[in-house]
Design a protein around this motif. Structure first.
Motif, PDB file in Angstrom:
ATOM      1  N   TRP A   1      52.949  48.189  40.442  1.00 31.97           N
ATOM      2  CA  TRP A   1      52.133  48.033  41.643  1.00 31.97           C
ATOM      3  C   TRP A   1      50.768  47.468  41.299  1.00 31.97           C
ATOM      4  N   ARG A   2      50.143  48.043  40.248  1.00 32.94           N
ATOM      5  CA  ARG A   2      48.836  47.537  39.848  1.00 32.94           C
ATOM      6  C   ARG A   2      48.920  46.105  39.353  1.00 32.94           C
ATOM      7  N   THR A   3      50.022  45.793  38.629  1.00 32.89           N
ATOM      8  CA  THR A   3      50.196  44.430  38.126  1.00 32.89           C
ATOM      9  C   THR A   3      50.353  43.443  39.273  1.00 32.89           C
ATOM     10  N   GLN A   4      51.141  43.835  40.275  1.00 33.45           N
ATOM     11  CA  GLN A   4      51.304  42.947  41.424  1.00 33.45           C
ATOM     12  C   GLN A   4      49.975  42.721  42.135  1.00 33.45           C
ATOM     13  N   GLU A   5      49.199  43.812  42.286  1.00 31.21           N
ATOM     14  CA  GLU A   5      47.900  43.660  42.917  1.00 31.21           C
ATOM     15  C   GLU A   5      46.995  42.754  42.084  1.00 31.21           C
ATOM     16  N   THR A   6      47.037  42.955  40.772  1.00 31.53           N
ATOM     17  CA  THR A   6      46.196  42.144  39.883  1.00 31.53           C
ATOM     18  C   THR A   6      46.606  40.679  39.925  1.00 31.53           C
ATOM     19  N   LEU A   7      47.929  40.437  39.825  1.00 28.56           N
ATOM     20  CA  LEU A   7      48.407  39.056  39.851  1.00 28.56           C
ATOM     21  C   LEU A   7      48.072  38.381  41.182  1.00 28.56           C
ATOM     22  N   HIS A   8      48.182  39.149  42.267  1.00 26.21           N
ATOM     23  CA  HIS A   8      47.844  38.582  43.570  1.00 26.21           C
ATOM     24  C   HIS A   8      46.364  38.194  43.621  1.00 26.21           C
TER      25      HIS A   8
ATOM     26  N   THR B   1      33.588  37.463  44.149  1.00 26.92           N
ATOM     27  CA  THR B   1      33.009  38.682  44.720  1.00 26.92           C
ATOM     28  C   THR B   1      34.025  39.415  45.574  1.00 26.92           C
ATOM     29  N   GLN B   2      34.740  38.694  46.396  1.00 24.86           N
ATOM     30  CA  GLN B   2      35.729  39.323  47.266  1.00 24.86           C
ATOM     31  C   GLN B   2      36.874  39.935  46.463  1.00 24.86           C
ATOM     32  N   VAL B   3      37.372  39.196  45.476  1.00 23.60           N
ATOM     33  CA  VAL B   3      38.523  39.666  44.712  1.00 23.60           C
ATOM     34  C   VAL B   3      38.173  40.904  43.904  1.00 23.60           C
ATOM     35  N   ILE B   4      37.106  40.851  43.138  1.00 19.20           N
ATOM     36  CA  ILE B   4      36.775  41.963  42.251  1.00 19.20           C
ATOM     37  C   ILE B   4      36.343  43.191  43.050  1.00 19.20           C
ATOM     38  N   SER B   5      35.589  42.985  44.109  1.00 11.56           N
ATOM     39  CA  SER B   5      35.152  44.121  44.926  1.00 11.56           C
ATOM     40  C   SER B   5      36.345  44.869  45.505  1.00 11.56           C
ATOM     41  N   THR B   6      37.337  44.124  45.958  1.00 11.19           N
ATOM     42  CA  THR B   6      38.514  44.762  46.545  1.00 11.19           C
ATOM     43  C   THR B   6      39.387  45.408  45.480  1.00 11.19           C
ATOM     44  N   LEU B   7      39.610  44.715  44.388  1.00 12.84           N
ATOM     45  CA  LEU B   7      40.539  45.196  43.378  1.00 12.84           C
ATOM     46  C   LEU B   7      39.975  46.361  42.573  1.00 12.84           C
ATOM     47  N   LEU B   8      38.724  46.279  42.171  1.00 17.65           N
ATOM     48  CA  LEU B   8      38.131  47.317  41.332  1.00 17.65           C
ATOM     49  C   LEU B   8      37.328  48.336  42.134  1.00 17.65           C
ATOM     50  N   GLN B   9      37.240  48.122  43.447  1.00 15.92           N
ATOM     51  CA  GLN B   9      36.538  49.058  44.319  1.00 15.92           C
ATOM     52  C   GLN B   9      35.093  49.277  43.860  1.00 15.92           C
ATOM     53  N   CYS B  10      34.461  48.203  43.431  1.00 22.41           N
ATOM     54  CA  CYS B  10      33.048  48.265  43.087  1.00 22.41           C
ATOM     55  C   CYS B  10      32.229  47.829  44.305  1.00 22.41           C
TER      56      CYS B  10
ATOM     57  N   LEU C   1      35.946  52.588  33.630  1.00 25.31           N
ATOM     58  CA  LEU C   1      36.995  51.570  33.773  1.00 25.31           C
ATOM     59  C   LEU C   1      38.207  51.973  32.957  1.00 25.31           C
ATOM     60  N   THR C   2      39.377  51.877  33.573  1.00 25.13           N
ATOM     61  CA  THR C   2      40.607  52.093  32.819  1.00 25.13           C
ATOM     62  C   THR C   2      40.855  50.886  31.916  1.00 25.13           C
ATOM     63  N   PRO C   3      41.696  51.054  30.898  1.00 31.13           N
ATOM     64  CA  PRO C   3      42.004  49.878  30.045  1.00 31.13           C
ATOM     65  C   PRO C   3      42.532  48.691  30.831  1.00 31.13           C
ATOM     66  N   THR C   4      43.354  48.946  31.862  1.00 23.08           N
ATOM     67  CA  THR C   4      43.873  47.840  32.671  1.00 23.08           C
ATOM     68  C   THR C   4      42.755  47.152  33.430  1.00 23.08           C
ATOM     69  N   GLU C   5      41.840  47.963  34.015  1.00 23.08           N
ATOM     70  CA  GLU C   5      40.727  47.381  34.741  1.00 23.08           C
ATOM     71  C   GLU C   5      39.807  46.605  33.810  1.00 23.08           C
ATOM     72  N   ALA C   6      39.588  47.130  32.601  1.00 22.34           N
ATOM     73  CA  ALA C   6      38.746  46.408  31.640  1.00 22.34           C
ATOM     74  C   ALA C   6      39.368  45.078  31.263  1.00 22.34           C
ATOM     75  N   THR C   7      40.698  45.072  31.059  1.00 15.66           N
ATOM     76  CA  THR C   7      41.378  43.815  30.739  1.00 15.66           C
ATOM     77  C   THR C   7      41.252  42.820  31.886  1.00 15.66           C
ATOM     78  N   LEU C   8      41.393  43.335  33.128  1.00 18.49           N
ATOM     79  CA  LEU C   8      41.276  42.458  34.285  1.00 18.49           C
ATOM     80  C   LEU C   8      39.870  41.875  34.395  1.00 18.49           C
ATOM     81  N   VAL C   9      38.855  42.720  34.168  1.00 19.60           N
ATOM     82  CA  VAL C   9      37.476  42.242  34.264  1.00 19.60           C
ATOM     83  C   VAL C   9      37.224  41.167  33.227  1.00 19.60           C
TER      84      VAL C   9
END
Length: 751
Positions: free
Chosen positions: A314-321, A360-369, A468-476
């Motif tokens: 689920w997280r991967t799909q959200e990240t890829l999207h 800004t839109q992508v990261i704010s939504t995905l990482l909830q920052c 940040l989780t390891p997945t979130e850090a990798t995404l950032v």
């Protein structure tokens, strides 16, 4: 046995007594059949008593049908032959003469069940008349019954012992089997309990057993499927993949007990709700068990916890999207991004600014920052700039950006010297608390393209969300890298435009240079032709004035004219080279190809060089047959003359130059060797380039003036003929320049 034989021998006054056993002739259970239909059996001596005869001996064997015992085997009755040598049948038997038999008495040895064991035999060289002594024959029969009883008893003892040994071995084996079975049961029980996946084994009645992993995945106080079904009816805790209560007839164990195989694409996925209301995703595979009649006796199900995989998917799909959204925005970004670096960002939205909006839109939504910004660094001035949401008024609306902008020099000065920034580490810095709000956290991620630092990605978090989780850090880090690629893309676009302009200017320069070479070559040809004609006229006048002028003056004038002629020839060669190069660069070097003999071309060139370079030795090795190629004879001669002139120019005057022409498969190879200074490996690679001249190579004879175009022209001519050129050289040992041409096939076309 020996005692009985000794007594009978003494009583019958016979030299030989023996006990023989009937045996088959091979390992088969039944004897084979001979040509005449009789059984092929052997007679083996078990015991023997001989007083004067050496045979038979214990253990010896013979064919049964060649002995007296064969008659006993066939009839099962005693056999008495009082005078064997006069008997109509036995006097012709080979055994009679072989063992010197004059008398023979034999009785059968018969088991109690009627089977024939063998015979008890007595024989002597002399005939014995026993017709009037029936007691002797009866004694033989009595002893035979005694012996077969003894033999049967001994065989029975052997059989009993063998049976006892077999029974003991069987009992030991049974004991070992029980021990091994107990050990295997314990091992299987340990394996059953320690298997990482959940394991459930059920019989057909619904009684089941689970291992420790299964009990953790599905905690149950009952070990009966019906009891669990009652719990499911009250409060469903087993759900399907969509989160709905799973019907009992669709439970994996129920399906397995019906005979379904839950493997491959048929693996079931269920959800299990624990006491805390958490849902765990389980994949279940299973197979029915069968008895000896191939009826279903139970089933096995294996449970595997796939919750982490589901969450990760689920997280991967959200990240890829999110990344796909960001990548798609980059596809249609305007290519003119120079405004961002030119200081005119307020006047026009650049590609980086547009990317910043999407980012800004992508990261704010995905990482909830709370917010996202970019701190860019100019490589030319090392100045840092803050950009947020591509708007100039954003810092006014977000007070933390104003704080970051005010203290950006302090932050960047600290980070510029930190090892973490160079190691691409994520840094977390506290920001001053704002009235009525939690103290925010600034998360900074370096933006690199290869090893070049472009800036940092800035994320604003609440104090309690700053992990940040390891997945979130990798995404950032990934998004930071993509943003860096946007900056690099803008830079490359600028370089591309500059390179395109330079390329066009270079092409125009090359075109003008080619035109200059062509015009200059043609213009120089005219004066050179006039000079040649002037020299020829001067020589003609001198020949007319030979009687008027003195010999010394004539000799001096001829020497001057020869010098002028040599200079004209040299200038003509240089002009011709320039003209050929201009034609090559323009793609207009034409070849008049036709059938020609390469050996003849080489021979003509060598003879011409011999006349020109008087006193030089040129050794020539040509094949006797013609070497026909499809080529331009004049241009090929130009190549040979260039090779020869170079060899003569750079080799000592007293050293010979060798010319070799030889066939090489479907090609012909021409090699010209000299004893000059040789070439280094680097020089061997570069001598075929335009205007290249090897440094430090002295001209030992002739004129050394040249433009470094000769070998380049030779290479072009040979390659347009479909051939190859090369050189083999060692410094101080001379050089071997060669070229190859394909032999003539069927068609000869001009190029």
């Amino acid at each position: 046995m020996e005692a009985a034989l000794h007594i009978i021998g003494h009583f019958l006054e016979c030299q030989t007594l023996f006990i023989a056993r009937f045996e088959v002739s091979g390992p088969e259970e039944e004897p084979t059949v001979s040509d005449d239909g009789s059984n092929q059996r052997m007679l083996k001596i078990i015991a023997a008593h001989n007083t004067a005869m050496p045979a038979p001996t214990v253990g010896s064997k013979g064919m049964l049908e060649e002995t007296y015992c064969h008659t006993i085997f066939q009839t099962g009755q005693p056999l008495l032959v009082e005078d064997a040598r006069n008997h109509p049948f036995y006097q012709h038997l080979a055994t009679t003469e072989k063992y010197d038999i004059g008398f023979y008495l034999g009785v059968p040895l018969i088991y109690s069940d009627g089977r024939l064991y063998g015979t008890l035999c007595s024989q002597d060289p002399s005939p014995h008349l026993l017709t009037n002594h029936p007691e002797k024959v009866e004694l033989m029969q009595i002893v035979a019954r005694f012996l077969i009883s003894y033999i049967e008893r001994e065989e029975l003892i052997v059989q009993v012992r063998a049976a006892e040994e077999a029974q003991a071995a069987l009992a030991w084996k049974e004991q070992q089997t029980r021990v091994e079975a107990d050990r295997r049961v314990r091992e299987l029980q340990a394996i059953f309990e320690t298997i990482g996946d959940g394991l459930l084994v059920s019989n057909q009645d619904g009684q089941f057993q689970m291992n420790a992993a299964a009990r953790r995945l599905i905690p149950m106080r009952h070990e009966n499927i019906q009891s669990i079904m009652d719990l499911q009816s009250e409060d469903a805790f087993i759900l399907n993949e969509s989160g709905q209560p799973l019907p009992i007839d669709q439970w994996p164990i129920t399906r397995v007990l019906r005979g379904e195989h839950l493997i491959g694409a048929n693996i079931a996925t269920i959800q299990r709700v624990n006491g805390l209301g958490e849902r765990r995703y389980l994949s279940v595979s299973g197979m029915p068990m069968y008895d000896q009649q191939k009826r279903i006796s139970g089933g096995v199900c294996i449970f595997r916890d796939e919750t982490e995989r589901y969450v990760l998917e689920w997280r991967t799909q959200e990240t890829l999207h999110a990344l796909l959204t960001f990548a798609q925005s980059l596809v249609w970004l305007p290519e003119n991004t120079s405004k961002f670096r030119s200081g005119e960002r307020e006047q026009e939205i650049s590609s980086v600014s547009l990317a910043c909006q999407t980012l800004t839109q992508v990261i704010s939504t995905l990482l909830q920052c709370q917010d996202v910004g970019i701190i860019s660094r100019e490589s030319e001035t090392a100045r840092w700039h803050l950009q947020t949401n591509c708007g100039t008024d954003q810092p006014a609306k977000s007070p933390w950006w104003q704080t970051i902008k005010q203290h950006i020099d302090e932050f960047t000065a600290q980070d510029a010297n930190r090892d973490g920034l160079r190691d691409n580490e994520i840094s977390i810095l506290p920001l001053p608390a704002q009235p009525g709000a939690d103290a925010p956290i600034l998360v900074e991620v370096p933006m690199f393209v290869k090893n070049h630092l472009l800036g940092k990605l800035a994320l604003i978090y609440h104090q309690h969300d700053a992990t940040l989780t390891p997945t979130e850090a990798t995404l950032v880090r990934t998004v930071a890298r993509l943003t860096g690629l946007v900056y690099e893309r803008e830079h490359l676009l600028q370089e591309q435009a500059e390179t395109r302009a330079h390329t066009l200017a270079l092409q125009e320069t090359n075109q003008r240079f080619n035109e200059f070479l062509s015009i200059a070559s043609h213009e120089l040809k005219g004066p050179l032709t006039a000079l040649k004609m002037s020299v020829q006229l001067a020589r003609r006048v001198l020949r007319q004035q030979e009687t008027v002028l003195s010999p010394n003056v004539l000799k001096k004038l001829h020497r001057y004219l020869e010098g002028i002629d040599g200079q004209i020839h040299m200038q003509d060669r240089l002009t011709t080279d320039l003209l050929d190069v201009s034609r090559i660069r323009a793609g207009k070097l034409e070849l008049q190809k036709q059938r020609c003999d390469v050996a003849a071309v080489v021979r003509a060139c060598v003879e011409n060089q011999r006349q020109t370079a008087e006193g030089r030795t040129i050794q020539m090795d040509l094949p006797t047959e013609r070497m026909i190629v499809c080529g331009d004879a004049d241009r090929l001669g130009q190549v040979v003359n260039n090779y020869l002139s170079n060899a003569l120019k750079y080799s000592p005057f007293d050293e010979q130059v060798k010319v070799l022409v030889e066939p090489e498969g479907a090609e012909i190879r021409v090699t010209i060797s000299d004893r000059g200074p040789g070439l280094t490996f680097e020089e061997q690679e570069r001598i075929w380039e335009r205007f290249y001249r090897a440094k430090g190579v002295l001209v030992l004879s002739g004129n050394g003036i040249g433009l470094g175009l000769g070998l380049h022209i030779c290479k072009t001519i040979i390659e347009q003929h479909g051939g190859r050129v090369g050189v083999i050289s060692t410094p101080g040992q001379g050089s071997h320049f060669w070229f190859t041409l394909p032999l003539f096939q069927d068609i000869c076309t001009n190029a």
